[in-house]
Design a protein around this motif. Structure first.
Motif, PDB file in Angstrom:
ATOM      1  N   GLU A  41       0.830  -1.211   0.000  1.00 27.89           N
ATOM      2  CA  GLU A  41       0.000   0.000   0.000  1.00 27.89           C
ATOM      3  C   GLU A  41       0.860   1.254   0.000  1.00 27.89           C
ATOM      4  O   GLU A  41       0.565   2.227  -0.695  1.00 27.89           O
ATOM      5  CB  GLU A  41      -0.934  -0.009   1.216  1.00 27.89           C
ATOM      6  N   ARG A  42       1.945   1.231   0.788  1.00 26.07           N
ATOM      7  CA  ARG A  42       2.834   2.405   0.814  1.00 26.07           C
ATOM      8  C   ARG A  42       3.508   2.598  -0.541  1.00 26.07           C
ATOM      9  O   ARG A  42       3.645   3.727  -1.019  1.00 26.07           O
ATOM     10  CB  ARG A  42       3.873   2.243   1.916  1.00 26.07           C
ATOM     11  N   GLU A  43       3.897   1.488  -1.177  1.00 26.88           N
ATOM     12  CA  GLU A  43       4.523   1.585  -2.496  1.00 26.88           C
ATOM     13  C   GLU A  43       3.521   2.082  -3.541  1.00 26.88           C
ATOM     14  O   GLU A  43       3.874   2.861  -4.430  1.00 26.88           O
ATOM     15  CB  GLU A  43       5.066   0.220  -2.922  1.00 26.88           C
ATOM     16  N   ALA A  44       2.270   1.633  -3.435  1.00 24.72           N
ATOM     17  CA  ALA A  44       1.264   1.996  -4.418  1.00 24.72           C
ATOM     18  C   ALA A  44       0.751   3.420  -4.235  1.00 24.72           C
ATOM     19  O   ALA A  44       0.289   4.050  -5.194  1.00 24.72           O
ATOM     20  CB  ALA A  44       0.103   1.009  -4.353  1.00 24.72           C
ATOM     21  N   GLY A  45       0.776   3.908  -3.000  1.00 26.69           N
ATOM     22  CA  GLY A  45       0.253   5.237  -2.734  1.00 26.69           C
ATOM     23  C   GLY A  45      -1.258   5.293  -2.705  1.00 26.69           C
ATOM     24  O   GLY A  45      -1.847   6.374  -2.778  1.00 26.69           O
ATOM     25  N   HIS A  46      -1.904   4.129  -2.589  1.00 27.40           N
ATOM     26  CA  HIS A  46      -3.365   4.041  -2.532  1.00 27.40           C
ATOM     27  C   HIS A  46      -3.746   2.965  -1.526  1.00 27.40           C
ATOM     28  O   HIS A  46      -3.047   1.955  -1.405  1.00 27.40           O
ATOM     29  CB  HIS A  46      -3.965   3.654  -3.895  1.00 27.40           C
ATOM     30  N   PRO A  47      -4.860   3.142  -0.822  1.00 30.10           N
ATOM     31  CA  PRO A  47      -5.362   2.026   0.004  1.00 30.10           C
ATOM     32  C   PRO A  47      -5.816   0.882  -0.898  1.00 30.10           C
ATOM     33  O   PRO A  47      -6.520   1.112  -1.882  1.00 30.10           O
ATOM     34  CB  PRO A  47      -6.530   2.649   0.775  1.00 30.10           C
ATOM     35  N   LEU A  48      -5.399  -0.328  -0.573  1.00 26.45           N
ATOM     36  CA  LEU A  48      -5.707  -1.488  -1.400  1.00 26.45           C
ATOM     37  C   LEU A  48      -6.781  -2.386  -0.789  1.00 26.45           C
ATOM     38  O   LEU A  48      -7.425  -3.153  -1.504  1.00 26.45           O
ATOM     39  CB  LEU A  48      -4.442  -2.312  -1.637  1.00 26.45           C
ATOM     40  N   LEU A  49      -6.957  -2.289   0.552  1.00 30.81           N
ATOM     41  CA  LEU A  49      -7.933  -3.113   1.259  1.00 30.81           C
ATOM     42  C   LEU A  49      -8.797  -2.235   2.140  1.00 30.81           C
ATOM     43  O   LEU A  49      -8.361  -1.178   2.603  1.00 30.81           O
ATOM     44  CB  LEU A  49      -7.231  -4.176   2.106  1.00 30.81           C
TER      45      LEU A  49
END
Length: 322
Positions: A41-49
């Motif tokens: 999530e930190r790498e993506a920069g978006h909440p994933l769950l």
């Protein structure tokens, strides 16, 4: 750059629906999977769950990234398989599951061929029904399945599972030689007299939830007949033992007609009922052992279904009753 292990964790949650089940499939602890997802999530920069009751579900961003993860993992598995194929041997475990008739008819020759061609391959086999085997395939407990799909009830598989039809065969109504319809060669499922005779007949069938059971119920129920299913038996040959004693009728695929006990007659249906035997595997996990097994099974298919002599048809007398 996303870590492949973290993408694999996200893909597993998307497939299995919870962190706990994903952890079991990945042979990790739930805590370790949660840590991988937090880093992703930190790498993506978006909440994933996001929370969903006592479990979690993917956000829109999570679903987008999980789709990419599936494709990347499949591509990586393909690369690994290609590298493995560069070696001189197919080796390691191969975990096979299948319905009993397919295991009995197709696998003995295939396993013998595998032992001769790939002596360092270690196959194991369990039998069962698709309803129980498919979750084990998705969870990574099995590598290859031999499952059945009936014309009136096509097999539904989870996303990510690949199917290949190995053999198609006719399905017969098995009756005792002493049954009133036993002298016939066919049963007309649109004829009132034939349907009434089937309504008055007890049936032996596989358990509820299986393809054979649901096919029998659907085939007769759509024609206004509720089958009297008294004997729930997973094995077709055990069903035929009851048929031979005029205790029950059964739906019997062609490859299960032999070895049939004495006094059993096999009647084709009109319209014809058919069953396909299909191989199933995870698209992202088509390993050299799976490919080797598919190859030898294909060679075994040609002799899988022996011919059975037809029973001469006896005239019906007064014909269909209104």
């Amino acid at each position: 750059m996303f870590s492949i292990d973290r993408l694999r964790a996200l893909a597993a949650v998307a497939t299995h629906g919870s962190i706990a089940r994903a952890a079991r499939a990945l042979h990790m602890t739930p805590s370790a999977v949660s840590q991988q997802l937090a880093k992703l999530e930190r790498e993506a920069g978006h909440p994933l769950l996001q929370p969903h009751g006592r479990s979690v579900r993917l956000t829109h961003a999570g679903r987008v990234l999980a789709g990419h993860a599936d494709r990347l993992i499949a591509q990586l598995a393909s690369a690994q398989a290609d590298l493995a194929d560069l070696g001189s041997e197919v080796l390691g475990p191969l975990r096979i599951g299948g319905v009993g008739s397919a295991v009995r008819t197709l696998l003995p020759d295939a396993l013998a061929a595998l032992a001769a061609e790939h002596p360092r391959l270690t196959p194991t086999v369990v039998d069962g029904e698709a309803v129980d085997l498919l979750p084990r395939l998705v969870d990574g407990e099995l590598d290859l399945l031999l499952v059945e799909s009936w014309t009136t009830r096509p097999l539904a598989v989870p996303e990510g599972v690949t199917l290949r039809t190995l053999i198609g065969e006719e399905v017969y109504v098995a009756l005792s030689a002493h049954h009133p319809l036993a002298g016939r060669s066919t049963i007309d499922l649109a004829a009132h007299a034939d349907l009434r005779a089937l309504a008055d007949t007890a049936w032996a069938c596989c358990p509820p939830g299986t393809e054979p059971h649901d096919t029998l119920v659907q085939t007769l129920r759509t024609r206004g007949v509720e089958p009297d299913i008294r004997y729930l038996l997973a094995d077709h040959l055990t069903q035929l033992a009851l048929v031979s004693r005029n205790v029950a009728a059964s739906l019997t695929p062609a490859m299960s007609r032999r070895p049939a006990p004495p006094d059993v007659r096999f009647l084709a249906t009109r319209p014809a009922l058919r069953r396909d035997i299909r191989a199933a595997w995870l698209a992202r996990a088509q390993s050299p052992p799976v490919r080797a097994c598919l190859s030898v099974i294909a060679a075994a298919v040609a002799t899988a279904v022996p011919e059975v002599p037809e029973v001469p048809e006896v005239p019906d007398g007064d014909g269909e009753e209104g």
